[in-house]
Scaffold this active site. Structure first.
Site, PDB file in Angstrom:
ATOM      1  CB  CYS A 177      -0.969   0.001   1.176  1.00 45.11           C
ATOM      2  SG  CYS A 177      -2.125  -1.374   1.126  1.00 45.11           S
ATOM      3  CG  HIS A 214      -3.023   3.655   1.904  1.00 44.44           C
ATOM      4  ND1 HIS A 214      -3.489   3.284   0.672  1.00 44.44           N
ATOM      5  CD2 HIS A 214      -3.153   2.573   2.712  1.00 44.44           C
ATOM      6  CE1 HIS A 214      -3.881   2.016   0.730  1.00 44.44           C
ATOM      7  NE2 HIS A 214      -3.691   1.569   1.952  1.00 44.44           N
ATOM      8  CG  ASN A 242      -6.486  -0.697   1.200  1.00 48.84           C
ATOM      9  OD1 ASN A 242      -5.805  -0.292   0.254  1.00 48.84           O
ATOM     10  ND2 ASN A 242      -5.959  -1.100   2.339  1.00 48.84           N
TER      11      ASN A 242
HETATM   12  N1  COA Z   1     -18.548  -7.936   9.438  1.00 49.21           N
HETATM   13  C1  COA Z   1     -19.026  -8.184  10.657  1.00 49.21           C
HETATM   14  N2  COA Z   1     -18.241  -8.482  11.698  1.00 49.21           N
HETATM   15  C2  COA Z   1     -16.922  -8.525  11.491  1.00 49.21           C
HETATM   16  C3  COA Z   1     -16.340  -8.272  10.238  1.00 49.21           C
HETATM   17  C4  COA Z   1     -17.220  -7.975   9.175  1.00 49.21           C
HETATM   18  N3  COA Z   1     -16.791  -7.716   7.943  1.00 49.21           N
HETATM   19  N4  COA Z   1     -15.013  -8.384  10.343  1.00 49.21           N
HETATM   20  C5  COA Z   1     -14.737  -8.681  11.609  1.00 49.21           C
HETATM   21  N5  COA Z   1     -15.891  -8.782  12.304  1.00 49.21           N
HETATM   22  C6  COA Z   1     -16.082  -9.097  13.706  1.00 49.21           C
HETATM   23  C7  COA Z   1     -14.928  -9.822  14.309  1.00 49.21           C
HETATM   24  O1  COA Z   1     -15.006 -11.198  14.020  1.00 49.21           O
HETATM   25  C8  COA Z   1     -15.093  -9.537  15.773  1.00 49.21           C
HETATM   26  O2  COA Z   1     -16.064 -10.409  16.290  1.00 49.21           O
HETATM   27  P1  COA Z   1     -15.848 -11.062  17.744  1.00 49.21           P
HETATM   28  O3  COA Z   1     -15.777  -9.882  18.684  1.00 49.21           O
HETATM   29  O4  COA Z   1     -17.046 -11.908  17.885  1.00 49.21           O
HETATM   30  O5  COA Z   1     -14.573 -11.811  17.653  1.00 49.21           O
HETATM   31  C9  COA Z   1     -15.706  -8.127  15.785  1.00 49.21           C
HETATM   32  O6  COA Z   1     -16.210  -7.902  14.446  1.00 49.21           O
HETATM   33  C10 COA Z   1     -14.719  -7.060  16.114  1.00 49.21           C
HETATM   34  O7  COA Z   1     -13.577  -7.311  15.373  1.00 49.21           O
HETATM   35  P2  COA Z   1     -12.326  -6.407  15.512  1.00 49.21           P
HETATM   36  O8  COA Z   1     -11.193  -6.984  14.723  1.00 49.21           O
HETATM   37  O9  COA Z   1     -12.136  -6.058  16.950  1.00 49.21           O
HETATM   38  O10 COA Z   1     -12.856  -5.115  14.762  1.00 49.21           O
HETATM   39  P3  COA Z   1     -12.109  -3.764  14.627  1.00 49.21           P
HETATM   40  O11 COA Z   1     -12.883  -2.694  15.287  1.00 49.21           O
HETATM   41  O12 COA Z   1     -10.656  -3.893  14.929  1.00 49.21           O
HETATM   42  O13 COA Z   1     -12.253  -3.508  13.071  1.00 49.21           O
HETATM   43  C11 COA Z   1     -10.960  -3.687  11.076  1.00 49.21           C
HETATM   44  C12 COA Z   1     -11.703  -4.432  12.156  1.00 49.21           C
HETATM   45  C13 COA Z   1     -10.390  -4.702  10.083  1.00 49.21           C
HETATM   46  C14 COA Z   1     -11.945  -2.775  10.334  1.00 49.21           C
HETATM   47  C15 COA Z   1      -9.842  -2.851  11.736  1.00 49.21           C
HETATM   48  O14 COA Z   1      -9.052  -3.660  12.561  1.00 49.21           O
HETATM   49  C16 COA Z   1      -8.993  -2.170  10.747  1.00 49.21           C
HETATM   50  O15 COA Z   1      -9.410  -1.212  10.123  1.00 49.21           O
HETATM   51  N6  COA Z   1      -7.712  -2.615  10.586  1.00 49.21           N
HETATM   52  C17 COA Z   1      -6.818  -2.098   9.606  1.00 49.21           C
HETATM   53  C18 COA Z   1      -7.139  -2.727   8.317  1.00 49.21           C
HETATM   54  C19 COA Z   1      -6.447  -2.084   7.157  1.00 49.21           C
HETATM   55  O16 COA Z   1      -6.799  -1.001   6.793  1.00 49.21           O
HETATM   56  N7  COA Z   1      -5.455  -2.769   6.583  1.00 49.21           N
HETATM   57  C20 COA Z   1      -4.750  -2.349   5.446  1.00 49.21           C
HETATM   58  C21 COA Z   1      -3.731  -1.349   5.852  1.00 49.21           C
HETATM   59  S1  COA Z   1      -2.789  -0.909   4.445  1.00 49.21           S
END
Ligand code: COA
Length: 327
Positions: free
Chosen positions: A110, A252, A282
């Protein structure tokens, strides 16, 4: 001497996939995806098409915007080359009718577009090239596990491209200075475990779905915010700018919460933040040029570009927007 931007173009595949459509096959909802990521839809390349197809279209548009195809190098930032061997840029150069010029891929995931800009600036500075076509193009949906709701909702496909020429640091369009960095100790936080030299794809890898992107979302989120803020500050310091000198922050487009957290910490007010993540998701190395092409930037606006991705890798740069029209 500086690399100067003189044209910009973009391309997306025709098919749009909304959150609601993903929710038909994944245990997710439009509401969850919108509130956690700010993403509403993404473009998805049809089976049988590849990164080169999007790169050629965006590249042709950038050349049109620049008013000519007189480039002597193509640098393609991509995480998703059409094939592992060869790199995709030579085919893109040939299909654009650019002949036998220098052409190669840069993989910094990215952060790839900022790395590719810095690489192109080096080619211009050393006289290897007089004019460079820099493309960020991705088919991220091909490496994302369609059954993994943690990643499948995040990524999309697309391409953006710019034409750079050699010029002066004080003219509109001048890019730089740069800050680039990496942290290989955290390589496993966001990676495709199988498919490279260490672990070829075999039946076990396929059964484990190790040929797809794995992500530790929470830790990647933390790293993304910390690294983009620190890198932005470094590049501002290097140029002698303060955050008040920045008219638009072009981060980004990973997700809306990361963008807001970075902007809040840097002290960039809401009306100076560029975001199109709701439409594209993304798009990795394509995200910054797509954001530049879409932002309706005005000549003379001063921009801070900052990106972060797998590697971990990050990069930032500054520029003043020139008098050009996106194609
Ligand atoms: N729909 C519904 N629920 C989802 C889900 C989806 N698409 N993806 C994850 N969940 C669930 C998880 O399983 C978890 O459930 P649990 O509590 O029963 O285990 C719950 O939602 C919370 O998950 P969590 O990982 O704590 O969510 P979060 O608030 O951290 O958000 C992301 C998840 C991926 C959105 C966040 O971590 C994020 O933005 N990370 C960076 C990702 C990114 O941009 N990467 C590329 C960088 S270049």
């Amino acid at each position: 001497m500086s690399a100067v931007l003189e044209g910009i173009g973009k391309a997306v595949p025709p098919r749009v996939v909304t959150n609601a459509e993903l929710a038909q096959t994944l245990d997710t909802t439009d509401e969850w995806v919108r509130t956690r990521t700010g993403i509403a839809q993404r473009y998805v390349a049809e089976r049988g098409s590849g990164t080169a197809d999007l790169a050629v279209e965006a590249g042709a548009n950038a050349l049109k915007s620049a008013g000519g195809s007189d480039v002597d190098a193509v640098v393609l930032a991509t995480t998703t080359p059409d094939r592992i061997v060869p790199s995709t840029a030579p085919e893109v150069a040939a299909r654009l009718g650019l002949g036998t010029i220098a052409a190669f891929d840069v993989n910094a995931v990215c952060a790839g577009f900022v790395y590719a800009l810095a690489t192109a600036a080096g080619l211009l500075a050393t006289g290897v090239a007089d004019r460079v076509l820099v493309i960020g193009a991705e088919v991220m949906t091909r490496i994302t596990d369609p059954t993994d709701r943690g990643t499948a909702v995040l990524f999309g496909d697309g391409a953006g491209a710019v034409v750079l020429r050699r010029g002066d640091a004080d003219e509109p369009g001048a890019i730089g200075p740069f800050d680039l960095g990496s942290d290989g100790d955290r390589a496993d936080l966001l990676a495709i475990p199988a498919g490279g030299s260490r672990r070829p794809v075999d039946a076990t890898a396929l059964a484990e779905r190790a040929n797809y992107l794995f992500m530790d979302g929470k830790e990647v989120y933390r790293q993304a915010v910390t690294r983009m803020v620190a890198s932005s500050r470094k590049v501002l310091d290097r140029a002698g700018w303060t955050i008040e000198d920045v008219d638009r922050l072009v981060g980004h487009q990973a997700n809306a919460r990361i963008l807001s957290a970075v902007a809040d910490r840097l002290g960039v007010p809401e009306d100076r933040r560029v975001s199109n993540v709701a439409r594209y998701g993304n798009t990795s190395a394509a995200s910054i040029p797509l954001a530049l092409a879409d932002a309706g930037l005005r000549p003379g606006e001063r921009l801070l570009l900052t990106a972060f991705g797998a590697g971990m890798s990050w990069g930032s740069t500054l520029m003043t927007w020139p008098e050009i029209t996106a194609a």
